[in-house]
Design an enzyme around this catalytic site. Structure first.
Site, short mmCIF file in Angstrom:
data_model
loop_
_atom_site.label_atom_id
_atom_site.label_comp_id
_atom_site.label_asym_id
_atom_site.label_seq_id
_atom_site.Cartn_x
_atom_site.Cartn_y
_atom_site.Cartn_z
N THR A 71 9.58 -6.18 -4.23
CA THR A 71 10.10 -7.51 -3.88
C THR A 71 9.09 -8.59 -4.24
O THR A 71 9.44 -9.63 -4.82
CB THR A 71 10.45 -7.57 -2.39
OG1 THR A 71 11.50 -6.63 -2.12
CG2 THR A 71 10.90 -8.97 -1.99
N GLN A 155 14.17 2.27 -9.63
CA GLN A 155 14.89 3.54 -9.55
C GLN A 155 14.69 4.40 -10.79
O GLN A 155 14.77 5.63 -10.73
CB GLN A 155 16.39 3.29 -9.34
CG GLN A 155 16.73 2.67 -8.00
CD GLN A 155 16.46 3.58 -6.83
OE1 GLN A 155 16.36 4.81 -6.97
NE2 GLN A 155 16.33 3.01 -5.65
N SER A 175 8.03 0.27 -7.46
CA SER A 175 7.80 0.44 -6.03
C SER A 175 7.32 1.86 -5.77
O SER A 175 7.96 2.82 -6.21
CB SER A 175 9.09 0.17 -5.24
OG SER A 175 8.89 0.36 -3.86
N HIS A 177 7.15 3.79 -3.06
CA HIS A 177 7.85 4.74 -2.18
C HIS A 177 9.13 5.30 -2.78
O HIS A 177 9.71 6.25 -2.27
CB HIS A 177 8.14 4.10 -0.82
CG HIS A 177 9.24 3.10 -0.79
ND1 HIS A 177 10.51 3.42 -0.36
CD2 HIS A 177 9.28 1.79 -1.11
CE1 HIS A 177 11.28 2.34 -0.41
NE2 HIS A 177 10.56 1.34 -0.87
N THR A 213 -7.60 -8.84 -0.73
CA THR A 213 -8.26 -7.53 -0.83
C THR A 213 -7.22 -6.44 -1.08
O THR A 213 -6.21 -6.36 -0.39
CB THR A 213 -9.05 -7.21 0.44
OG1 THR A 213 -10.03 -8.22 0.64
CG2 THR A 213 -9.72 -5.85 0.35
N CYS A 302 18.12 -1.87 1.76
CA CYS A 302 17.23 -3.03 1.90
C CYS A 302 17.96 -4.25 2.44
O CYS A 302 17.69 -5.38 2.05
CB CYS A 302 16.59 -3.35 0.56
SG CYS A 302 15.61 -2.00 -0.11
#
Length: 359
Positions: A71, A155, A175, A177, A213, A302
């Site tokens: 995102t 995806q 992404s 995950h 950071t 989401c």
């Protein structure tokens, strides 16, 4: 109750390789911006991961910008641009959309004219239907008009072998995950020579493109997941998954002739099946399968936990009733044929109850 996870497109289980890399990173105390030995050790973890991410999508390691997720990567790429996108894009992209692209009934983008100076944003694969886009073809249309291209590869990456060049991407978002890394970390990959307008300024990390950071632990897990995903691609793991997906669809189609398999006539991800039985709400199906021990989804994961008619199917031309009746089953490398068949049997039992109720 034994649970079977069939919602890999929402999030993939954490890979062992990613977990091990994260645990090891927890013992590295330094700040990656520090010049002493401890800082250099932390920096080395970040740079190793940067190379692993770059390798998965065929790009120079210096053009990988780590973010908090896809995102943020989308927001970074879209900043300062007029964004053209289709109605089935993920919310992370559609939130920046300023003009609509046409969509074909099979889920592919229809022919369009690009606006000079704009940003064409398009997914490599749809999270709900699994439909793949002919990204390079449309990138050529965009480039010919002086537009740039953002490809949402969230995806696609790790399931289909590809690269920034093959996709025709100036920007590419990832992404962690979705491919077995930790939640809360992602990346924006840039074509060599392309840059971004920084949205988070401060310390100048990530070559001044994204200050703050670095999430060393998450980034280490991300990199390890990318390396493991690349090995899976080389081993042909997803060809086996595709066979399981086809077994599932054939089992359901044989006994539920009113069920529609969305995007089946278009190229799709090997693991994704989206199907709708008009009048049988997707939310009801998800709850029934959850009670039976199976995790599936209706629409995108989401959307703040809300289940509603699929915006993706509506963009493809399906009516409201059908769009509200769609569910998605997404498999992974750990899925077995026994799990697929047990799910099909459980779903068909619930389907028979639904048909009897409305008869």
């Amino acid at each position: 109750m034994e649970r079977t996870y069939l919602d890999w497109n929402a999030t993939a289980p954490l890979r062992r390789e990613a977990r091990d890399a994260m645990i090891a990173a927890m013992d590295v105390v330094g700040n990656p911006s520090s010049v002493h030995a401890e800082g250099r050790a932390a920096k080395a973890l970040v740079e190793r991961a940067r190379g692993q991410v770059a390798s998965l999508v065929g790009i120079d390691r210096n053009e990988v910008v780590f973010t908090s997720g896809a995102t943020e990567a989308a927001a970074l790429a879209c900043a300062g641009h007029e964004v053209a996108a289709a109605g089935f894009e993920h919310d992370a992209v559609s939130a920046h959309m300023t003009s609509d692209l046409p969509v074909l009934p099979n889920g592919e983008v229809a022919p369009f004219k690009a606006v000079p100076g704009s940003l064409l944003a398009m997914q490599g694969a749809n999270s709900e239907t699994g439909v793949l886009q002919d990204n390079f073809r449309w990138a050529q249309v965009a480039w010919a008009s002086g537009a740039m291209v953002l490809v949402d590869a969230v995806q696609l990456a790790g399931k289909v072998r590809t690269s920034v060049d093959v996709l025709g991407a100036d920007y590419l978002m990832l992404s962690a995950h979705k491919l077995g890394g930790p939640k809360g970390v992602g990346a924006l990959c840039l074509k060599l020579g392309v840059d971004v307008q920084a949205q988070i300024t401060g310390g100048g990390q990530e070559q001044g493109r994204r200050s703050g950071t670095e999430n060393v632990i998450g980034i280490a897990g991300f990199g390890a997941a990318c390396a493991a995903a690349e090995r899976d691609l080389e081993a042909g793991v997803w060809a086996r998954v595709e066979k399981l997906r086809n077994i599932l669809e054939n089992a359901i189609a044989a006994s539920a002739d009113q069920t529609i398999f969305v995007g089946k006539d278009a190229p799709r991800l090997p693991n994704t099946s989206c199907f709708a039985t008009p009048g049988w709400k997707g939310e009801t199906q998800v709850m029934a399968m959850d009670l039976a021990g199976f995790a599936i989804s209706a629409g995108s994961a989401c959307s703040s936990g809300k289940v509603k008619a699929s915006r993706v199917l509506r963009a493809m031309g399906y009516d409201e009733v059908t769009a509200a009746s769609a569910v998605r089953v997404s498999l992974g490398p750990d899925t077995t044929e026994d799990e697929v068949m047990r799910f099909a049997e459980a779903w068909l039992r619930a389907h028979d109850r639904f048909r009897a109720k409305v008869a």
